[in-house]
Scaffold this motif. Sequence first.
Motif: not given
Length: 139
Positions: A87-92, A94-99
């Motif tokens: 979803p668009p809000g997930m890009q904010k 960084p911990a999720v993106l790094i994971g």
Amino acid sequence: MLSVTLTVVLVVATLQLLLFLGSDLLDLQVNWTGEGLVGLLDQILVILIAVEVLQNLTAYLREHVVQIELVLVTALTAVARKVIVSPPGMQKDPAVLIGLGVAIVSLAAAYWLVRQSHLKRPPTRTEPATPSPDPDRLP
């Protein structure tokens, strides 16, 4: 029993996807460049992951061995799906993106290592060894 149930679920999910796609194609007001396309990709990737799980199950039932390559490809597809349809809000966050990045790199490295181990393994002998014509001669 489990593979039959999974097959039925896959058939129903595929029919549902086809009906959803058919109704959206007839409706000219559907936005195919935004959430509509992401939703369609999400459904297609979920069905693809389910097919891979069915393939894993079938391979295990036939050979009674877990084929790690299939499991890694299925996991890699599932994580890629998460990245593709995020979803668009997930890009904010960084911990999720790094994971997710660490998960993708780890799975890709594991898959590469498994593939390399299969490529370097000597072929198994399927025929009995033939005796040499001169038993006194050392190779």
